[in-house]
Design a protein around this motif. Structure first.
Motif, PDB file in Angstrom:
ATOM      1  N   ALA A  49       0.672  -6.330   6.021  1.00 55.60           N
ATOM      2  CA  ALA A  49       0.347  -4.906   5.928  1.00 55.60           C
ATOM      3  C   ALA A  49       0.735  -4.396   4.558  1.00 55.60           C
ATOM      4  CB  ALA A  49       1.088  -4.114   7.002  1.00 55.60           C
ATOM      5  N   THR A  50       0.037  -3.352   4.127  1.00 52.44           N
ATOM      6  CA  THR A  50       0.365  -2.739   2.855  1.00 52.44           C
ATOM      7  C   THR A  50       0.163  -1.240   2.956  1.00 52.44           C
ATOM      8  OG1 THR A  50      -0.048  -2.762   0.460  1.00 52.44           O
ATOM      9  CG2 THR A  50      -1.946  -3.104   1.892  1.00 52.44           C
ATOM     10  N   ILE A  51       0.853  -0.505   2.092  1.00 54.34           N
ATOM     11  CA  ILE A  51       0.801   0.952   2.109  1.00 54.34           C
ATOM     12  C   ILE A  51       0.810   1.451   0.674  1.00 54.34           C
ATOM     13  CG2 ILE A  51       3.333   1.129   2.297  1.00 54.34           C
ATOM     14  CD1 ILE A  51       2.857   3.575   4.164  1.00 54.34           C
ATOM     15  N   THR A  52       0.017   2.489   0.417  1.00 54.71           N
ATOM     16  CA  THR A  52      -0.033   3.051  -0.920  1.00 54.71           C
ATOM     17  C   THR A  52       1.272   3.778  -1.262  1.00 54.71           C
ATOM     18  OG1 THR A  52      -1.125   5.003  -0.009  1.00 54.71           O
ATOM     19  CG2 THR A  52      -2.539   3.289  -0.967  1.00 54.71           C
ATOM     20  N   TRP A  53       1.421   4.114  -2.533  1.00 56.91           N
ATOM     21  CA  TRP A  53       2.673   4.717  -2.992  1.00 56.91           C
ATOM     22  C   TRP A  53       2.980   6.018  -2.252  1.00 56.91           C
ATOM     23  CZ3 TRP A  53       2.750   9.618  -5.043  1.00 56.91           C
ATOM     24  CH2 TRP A  53       1.510  10.164  -5.391  1.00 56.91           C
ATOM     25  N   SER A  54       1.929   6.750  -1.891  1.00 56.33           N
ATOM     26  CA  SER A  54       2.122   8.033  -1.227  1.00 56.33           C
ATOM     27  C   SER A  54       2.238   7.899   0.283  1.00 56.33           C
ATOM     28  CB  SER A  54       0.961   8.966  -1.550  1.00 56.33           C
ATOM     29  OG  SER A  54      -0.235   8.448  -0.991  1.00 56.33           O
ATOM     30  N   GLY A  55       1.839   6.751   0.783  1.00 56.92           N
ATOM     31  CA  GLY A  55       1.802   6.573   2.229  1.00 56.92           C
ATOM     32  C   GLY A  55       0.525   7.060   2.872  1.00 56.92           C
ATOM     33  N   SER A  56      -0.431   7.484   2.070  1.00 53.50           N
ATOM     34  CA  SER A  56      -1.647   8.081   2.626  1.00 53.50           C
ATOM     35  C   SER A  56      -2.627   7.044   3.162  1.00 53.50           C
ATOM     36  CB  SER A  56      -2.334   8.937   1.563  1.00 53.50           C
ATOM     37  OG  SER A  56      -2.723   8.136   0.464  1.00 53.50           O
ATOM     38  N   ARG A  67      -0.831  -3.387  16.625  1.00 55.76           N
ATOM     39  CA  ARG A  67       0.497  -3.796  17.094  1.00 55.76           C
ATOM     40  C   ARG A  67       1.594  -3.529  16.060  1.00 55.76           C
ATOM     41  NH1 ARG A  67       1.508  -8.902  17.677  1.00 55.76           N
ATOM     42  NH2 ARG A  67      -0.134  -9.629  16.256  1.00 55.76           N
ATOM     43  N   PHE A  68       1.253  -3.612  14.790  1.00 55.32           N
ATOM     44  CA  PHE A  68       2.215  -3.406  13.707  1.00 55.32           C
ATOM     45  C   PHE A  68       1.927  -2.073  13.020  1.00 55.32           C
ATOM     46  CE2 PHE A  68       3.367  -8.085  12.503  1.00 55.32           C
ATOM     47  CZ  PHE A  68       3.581  -8.372  13.849  1.00 55.32           C
ATOM     48  N   THR A  69       2.983  -1.451  12.535  1.00 59.20           N
ATOM     49  CA  THR A  69       2.851  -0.208  11.778  1.00 59.20           C
ATOM     50  C   THR A  69       3.749  -0.260  10.554  1.00 59.20           C
ATOM     51  OG1 THR A  69       2.430   1.051  13.811  1.00 59.20           O
ATOM     52  CG2 THR A  69       3.042   2.299  11.846  1.00 59.20           C
ATOM     53  N   ILE A  70       3.146  -0.039   9.396  1.00 57.90           N
ATOM     54  CA  ILE A  70       3.909   0.036   8.156  1.00 57.90           C
ATOM     55  C   ILE A  70       4.116   1.508   7.820  1.00 57.90           C
ATOM     56  CG2 ILE A  70       1.837  -0.091   6.697  1.00 57.90           C
ATOM     57  CD1 ILE A  70       3.528  -1.679   4.665  1.00 57.90           C
ATOM     58  N   SER A  71       5.291   1.827   7.326  1.00 55.94           N
ATOM     59  CA  SER A  71       5.586   3.205   6.933  1.00 55.94           C
ATOM     60  C   SER A  71       6.606   3.178   5.801  1.00 55.94           C
ATOM     61  CB  SER A  71       6.124   4.011   8.121  1.00 55.94           C
ATOM     62  OG  SER A  71       7.332   3.459   8.604  1.00 55.94           O
ATOM     63  N   ARG A  72       6.780   4.310   5.186  1.00 60.43           N
ATOM     64  CA  ARG A  72       7.727   4.366   4.071  1.00 60.43           C
ATOM     65  C   ARG A  72       8.409   5.721   4.044  1.00 60.43           C
ATOM     66  NH1 ARG A  72       4.478   2.912  -0.983  1.00 60.43           N
ATOM     67  NH2 ARG A  72       6.443   3.389  -2.036  1.00 60.43           N
ATOM     68  N   ASP A  73       9.619   5.721   3.516  1.00 59.99           N
ATOM     69  CA  ASP A  73      10.377   6.945   3.293  1.00 59.99           C
ATOM     70  C   ASP A  73      10.828   6.888   1.842  1.00 59.99           C
ATOM     71  OD1 ASP A  73      12.217   9.003   3.099  1.00 59.99           O
ATOM     72  OD2 ASP A  73      13.018   8.695   5.103  1.00 59.99           O
ATOM     73  N   ASN A  77      14.014   5.465  -0.321  1.00 62.97           N
ATOM     74  CA  ASN A  77      13.666   4.210  -1.020  1.00 62.97           C
ATOM     75  C   ASN A  77      13.562   3.040  -0.051  1.00 62.97           C
ATOM     76  OD1 ASN A  77      13.149   4.747  -3.715  1.00 62.97           O
ATOM     77  ND2 ASN A  77      14.718   3.348  -4.455  1.00 62.97           N
ATOM     78  N   THR A  78      12.926   3.276   1.086  1.00 64.95           N
ATOM     79  CA  THR A  78      12.868   2.275   2.141  1.00 64.95           C
ATOM     80  C   THR A  78      11.467   2.208   2.740  1.00 64.95           C
ATOM     81  OG1 THR A  78      15.199   2.655   2.675  1.00 64.95           O
ATOM     82  CG2 THR A  78      13.884   1.493   4.317  1.00 64.95           C
ATOM     83  N   VAL A  79      11.061   0.995   3.056  1.00 67.69           N
ATOM     84  CA  VAL A  79       9.797   0.739   3.729  1.00 67.69           C
ATOM     85  C   VAL A  79      10.096   0.035   5.053  1.00 67.69           C
ATOM     86  CG1 VAL A  79       7.582  -0.438   3.568  1.00 67.69           C
ATOM     87  CG2 VAL A  79       8.601   0.551   1.539  1.00 67.69           C
ATOM     88  N   TYR A  80       9.265   0.297   6.038  1.00 67.11           N
ATOM     89  CA  TYR A  80       9.494  -0.242   7.369  1.00 67.11           C
ATOM     90  C   TYR A  80       8.265  -0.991   7.868  1.00 67.11           C
ATOM     91  CZ  TYR A  80      13.028   3.433   7.094  1.00 67.11           C
ATOM     92  OH  TYR A  80      14.056   4.240   6.683  1.00 67.11           O
TER      93      TYR A  80
END
Length: 124
Positions: A49-56, A67-73, A77-80
């Protein structure tokens, strides 16, 4: 010095869940696209999985969609990576990675920094 440190791996039964975290230091996470990869013994490292810098925007491998979810805060400074309904064939070392990419970083070559990995073992 840039460091990405994964945590949250472990042993889980098939159908179970895990939440991986990737804590970054030495860089401003909000400037980077982030990805989770995995590598099983004898296999190539693959993008999960991958996520853009903004999380959008996010992208998931077909095998993990739904089944999987990527997220970031970015403030932390953390990605999940939330992983549900895990399967034995998903046993692997899971890595997080950071890349300077405006959009989705779909190619492994787009990533500049890597963590040391965390082992996920799914028992049948």
């Amino acid at each position: 010095q840039v460091q990405l440190v994964e945590s949250g791996g472990g042993l889980v039964q098939a159908g179970g869940s895990l939440r991986l975290s990737c804590a970054a230091s030495g860089l401003t996470l909000s400037s980077y696209a982030m990805g989770w990869f995995r590598q099983a013994p004898g296999k190539e490292r693959e993008l999960v999985a991958t996520i853009t810098w903004s999380g959008s925007r996010t992208y998931y491998a077909d095998s993990v969609k739904g089944r999987f979810t990527i997220s970031r805060d970015n403030a932390k400074n953390t990605v999940y990576l939330e992983m549900n309904s895990l399967k034995p064939e998903e046993t692997a070392v899971y890595y997080c990675a950071a890349g300077v990419q405006y959009g989705l970083a779909l190619d492994i070559s787009a990533y500049d920094y890597w963590g040391q990995g965390t082992q996920v073992t799914v028992s049948s």
